[in-house]
Write a protein that holds these residues in place. Sequence first.
Motif, PDB file in Angstrom:
ATOM      1  N   PRO A  77       0.824  -1.216   0.000  1.00  0.00           N
ATOM      2  CA  PRO A  77       0.000   0.000   0.000  1.00  0.00           C
ATOM      3  C   PRO A  77       0.854   1.260   0.000  1.00  0.00           C
ATOM      4  CG  PRO A  77      -0.727  -1.549   1.692  1.00  0.00           C
ATOM      5  CD  PRO A  77       0.598  -2.052   1.194  1.00  0.00           C
ATOM      6  N   PRO A  78       0.334   2.333  -0.561  1.00  0.00           N
ATOM      7  CA  PRO A  78       1.060   3.606  -0.488  1.00  0.00           C
ATOM      8  C   PRO A  78       1.066   4.122   0.938  1.00  0.00           C
ATOM      9  CG  PRO A  78      -1.131   3.943  -1.404  1.00  0.00           C
ATOM     10  CD  PRO A  78      -0.935   2.459  -1.288  1.00  0.00           C
ATOM     11  N   SER A  79       2.056   4.910   1.267  1.00  0.00           N
ATOM     12  CA  SER A  79       2.099   5.508   2.601  1.00  0.00           C
ATOM     13  C   SER A  79       1.027   6.578   2.712  1.00  0.00           C
ATOM     14  CB  SER A  79       3.473   6.134   2.854  1.00  0.00           C
ATOM     15  OG  SER A  79       3.652   7.283   2.028  1.00  0.00           O
ATOM     16  N   GLN A  80       0.625   6.876   3.933  1.00  0.00           N
ATOM     17  CA  GLN A  80      -0.366   7.927   4.124  1.00  0.00           C
ATOM     18  C   GLN A  80       0.204   9.298   3.785  1.00  0.00           C
ATOM     19  OE1 GLN A  80      -3.849   7.824   4.820  1.00  0.00           O
ATOM     20  NE2 GLN A  80      -3.281   5.812   4.011  1.00  0.00           N
ATOM     21  N   GLU A  81       1.504   9.465   3.966  1.00  0.00           N
ATOM     22  CA  GLU A  81       2.132  10.731   3.585  1.00  0.00           C
ATOM     23  C   GLU A  81       1.965  10.962   2.082  1.00  0.00           C
ATOM     24  OE1 GLU A  81       3.680   9.345   7.356  1.00  0.00           O
ATOM     25  OE2 GLU A  81       3.581   8.364   5.384  1.00  0.00           O
ATOM     26  N   TRP A  82       2.196   9.905   1.306  1.00  0.00           N
ATOM     27  CA  TRP A  82       2.045  10.005  -0.147  1.00  0.00           C
ATOM     28  C   TRP A  82       0.579  10.267  -0.519  1.00  0.00           C
ATOM     29  CZ3 TRP A  82      -0.768   7.393  -3.850  1.00  0.00           C
ATOM     30  CH2 TRP A  82      -0.409   7.620  -5.178  1.00  0.00           C
ATOM     31  N   ALA A  83      -0.336   9.527   0.114  1.00  0.00           N
ATOM     32  CA  ALA A  83      -1.758   9.691  -0.182  1.00  0.00           C
ATOM     33  C   ALA A  83      -2.239  11.105   0.130  1.00  0.00           C
ATOM     34  CB  ALA A  83      -2.573   8.663   0.604  1.00  0.00           C
ATOM     35  N   GLN A  84      -1.787  11.633   1.249  1.00  0.00           N
ATOM     36  CA  GLN A  84      -2.180  12.994   1.622  1.00  0.00           C
ATOM     37  C   GLN A  84      -1.637  14.015   0.616  1.00  0.00           C
ATOM     38  OE1 GLN A  84      -4.328  13.820   3.816  1.00  0.00           O
ATOM     39  NE2 GLN A  84      -4.453  12.108   5.238  1.00  0.00           N
ATOM     40  N   ARG A  85      -0.417  13.780   0.137  1.00  0.00           N
ATOM     41  CA  ARG A  85       0.145  14.687  -0.868  1.00  0.00           C
ATOM     42  C   ARG A  85      -0.662  14.645  -2.157  1.00  0.00           C
ATOM     43  NH1 ARG A  85       5.215  12.638   0.897  1.00  0.00           N
ATOM     44  NH2 ARG A  85       5.378  11.343  -0.992  1.00  0.00           N
ATOM     45  N   GLN A  86      -1.123  13.459  -2.525  1.00  0.00           N
ATOM     46  CA  GLN A  86      -1.925  13.350  -3.747  1.00  0.00           C
ATOM     47  C   GLN A  86      -3.238  14.117  -3.625  1.00  0.00           C
ATOM     48  OE1 GLN A  86       0.715  12.061  -5.971  1.00  0.00           O
ATOM     49  NE2 GLN A  86      -1.328  11.977  -6.869  1.00  0.00           N
ATOM     50  N   PHE A  87      -3.888  14.014  -2.467  1.00  0.00           N
ATOM     51  CA  PHE A  87      -5.131  14.759  -2.255  1.00  0.00           C
ATOM     52  C   PHE A  87      -4.859  16.261  -2.325  1.00  0.00           C
ATOM     53  CE2 PHE A  87      -9.062  12.575  -0.459  1.00  0.00           C
ATOM     54  CZ  PHE A  87      -8.856  11.416  -1.199  1.00  0.00           C
ATOM     55  N   LYS A  88      -3.761  16.676  -1.722  1.00  0.00           N
ATOM     56  CA  LYS A  88      -3.424  18.099  -1.724  1.00  0.00           C
ATOM     57  C   LYS A  88      -3.139  18.587  -3.140  1.00  0.00           C
ATOM     58  CE  LYS A  88      -0.505  21.438   0.726  1.00  0.00           C
ATOM     59  NZ  LYS A  88       0.583  21.596   1.731  1.00  0.00           N
ATOM     60  N   ARG A  89      -2.449  17.758  -3.929  1.00  0.00           N
ATOM     61  CA  ARG A  89      -2.162  18.124  -5.312  1.00  0.00           C
ATOM     62  C   ARG A  89      -3.436  18.188  -6.141  1.00  0.00           C
ATOM     63  NH1 ARG A  89       2.898  13.994  -5.266  1.00  0.00           N
ATOM     64  NH2 ARG A  89       4.466  15.444  -4.483  1.00  0.00           N
ATOM     65  N   THR A  90      -4.375  17.301  -5.845  1.00  0.00           N
ATOM     66  CA  THR A  90      -5.658  17.342  -6.554  1.00  0.00           C
ATOM     67  C   THR A  90      -6.385  18.638  -6.249  1.00  0.00           C
ATOM     68  OG1 THR A  90      -5.811  14.918  -6.416  1.00  0.00           O
ATOM     69  CG2 THR A  90      -7.833  16.129  -6.942  1.00  0.00           C
ATOM     70  N   LEU A  91      -6.354  19.051  -4.992  1.00  0.00           N
ATOM     71  CA  LEU A  91      -6.970  20.317  -4.622  1.00  0.00           C
ATOM     72  C   LEU A  91      -6.304  21.482  -5.350  1.00  0.00           C
ATOM     73  CD1 LEU A  91      -7.636  20.055  -0.775  1.00  0.00           C
ATOM     74  CD2 LEU A  91      -9.315  20.084  -2.615  1.00  0.00           C
ATOM     75  N   SER A  92      -4.989  21.394  -5.539  1.00  0.00           N
ATOM     76  CA  SER A  92      -4.297  22.477  -6.242  1.00  0.00           C
ATOM     77  C   SER A  92      -4.760  22.556  -7.696  1.00  0.00           C
ATOM     78  CB  SER A  92      -2.782  22.278  -6.174  1.00  0.00           C
ATOM     79  OG  SER A  92      -2.367  21.180  -6.967  1.00  0.00           O
ATOM     80  N   LEU A  93      -5.102  21.410  -8.288  1.00  0.00           N
ATOM     81  CA  LEU A  93      -5.632  21.406  -9.645  1.00  0.00           C
ATOM     82  C   LEU A  93      -6.997  22.089  -9.701  1.00  0.00           C
ATOM     83  CD1 LEU A  93      -4.735  17.766 -10.762  1.00  0.00           C
ATOM     84  CD2 LEU A  93      -3.612  19.886 -11.465  1.00  0.00           C
ATOM     85  N   MET A  94      -7.698  22.050  -8.577  1.00  0.00           N
ATOM     86  CA  MET A  94      -9.004  22.702  -8.470  1.00  0.00           C
ATOM     87  C   MET A  94      -8.867  24.149  -8.003  1.00  0.00           C
ATOM     88  SD  MET A  94     -10.752  19.478  -6.442  1.00  0.00           S
ATOM     89  CE  MET A  94     -12.331  20.263  -6.166  1.00  0.00           C
ATOM     90  N   ASP A  95      -7.607  24.535  -7.729  1.00  0.00           N
ATOM     91  CA  ASP A  95      -7.317  25.865  -7.191  1.00  0.00           C
ATOM     92  C   ASP A  95      -8.025  26.070  -5.854  1.00  0.00           C
ATOM     93  OD1 ASP A  95      -6.020  28.311  -7.210  1.00  0.00           O
ATOM     94  OD2 ASP A  95      -7.663  29.350  -8.219  1.00  0.00           O
ATOM     95  N   ARG A  96      -7.961  25.023  -5.016  1.00  0.00           N
ATOM     96  CA  ARG A  96      -8.601  25.064  -3.705  1.00  0.00           C
ATOM     97  C   ARG A  96      -7.606  24.657  -2.628  1.00  0.00           C
ATOM     98  NH1 ARG A  96     -14.191  24.516  -4.577  1.00  0.00           N
ATOM     99  NH2 ARG A  96     -14.494  25.121  -2.403  1.00  0.00           N
ATOM    100  N   LYS A  97      -7.907  25.022  -1.376  1.00  0.00           N
ATOM    101  CA  LYS A  97      -7.120  24.635  -0.220  1.00  0.00           C
ATOM    102  C   LYS A  97      -8.047  24.144   0.878  1.00  0.00           C
ATOM    103  CE  LYS A  97      -3.262  27.839  -0.971  1.00  0.00           C
ATOM    104  NZ  LYS A  97      -2.454  28.942  -0.377  1.00  0.00           N
TER     105      LYS A  97
END
Length: 364
Positions: A79-99
Amino acid sequence: MTEDGEPVKFKKRNILLVVLAGSAVLVLLFPDQVKALINPPIKDTATSVKISSPNSTDHVASPDETVSNDSARDKVLEPPSQEWAQRQFKRTLSLMDRKYSRPSLWQECGGKTYYFHNIKALFTGIPKTGCSNWIEALLRANGDLERQLDPTMVKKVHGHMSNIHRMPKMAHHYNASTFQKAFSFTVVRNPWTRMVSGYRDKLSNEKTQGGDFRAIGRGIVKEMRNITNKTELAGLYPTFTEYAKWLVKHHGTGNPHFHQQYRTLCIPKAKYDFIVPLEYAGPLSQEVWRRINTSTSLLGSYDKSSDPRLQKSALYAKEWFAEIDQTTIDTLYRIFRLDFALMSYSNFTHPDFPLPLHNSKRLK
């Protein structure tokens, strides 16, 4: 002469001079090969499913990346680490221009987010990510169910038992600080296999699944085949290709079983403590139960294979999407691109589909 005895027919070729380690080598090329060298074919836009923001330096994995040996191949099942998973969610939000909101505003989440007060757990259940099984396990852990349900009866959890835990109702009984102290998690899935699962479960004519949404299914047939006779429509089911083209036509639709996963998630209003890619639900569920101090378990997969790459939805996805025209595939990818970004999900042409590409650098 060729192997079958036919005379060799020579075609016009071009001569290419290649210098290797100080030695000159003459290479004969056909005209179309020269053209390919000058203008290499462009890969399908859907073959690289990792989305990066303009300033990102993230690796973009393509289906051409293969695993060099069995040992490396086994690593993709980690499984991916939670640190990696959290970064992916954050990057997805950046694509939406959201925080993310700070603090999390769980009380503003929709009806797909549940709060189980006895175990102090928050869960957002996205349709077609195994959410019925997760809700059933959480109801048992919370004391709402005395014993494990038969897998064939799991859909019963979507009645009164779970409705009382939906956030719109829970928000009237608890204050914001209660939710902020709770353990929160969600489950996401590769968009391609989720589309296949949604079709099989809700729209197909499979005896063990399918047919749940007959009105929607007939509506798809009516729209895509231009059939208006009700008697004729009564016995018809949409094909997977028709379903895919219907999704394109309606940009994912408004039904949560078919639309984008990020629309169900409570982001950016709230940040999840734990993110589970469905493909790793087995090992990661143990950590979820540990976090809420319970010994419950999931009902298990309907599929006989424990390897997500060999499960029916993955195999069907490879077969069915390969039969669909590239324009439809590209459009579907654009519609669901944020869902792909959530876990850097692989394309259906990738050797390790449907897994996230968190180990892509190790698989070169």
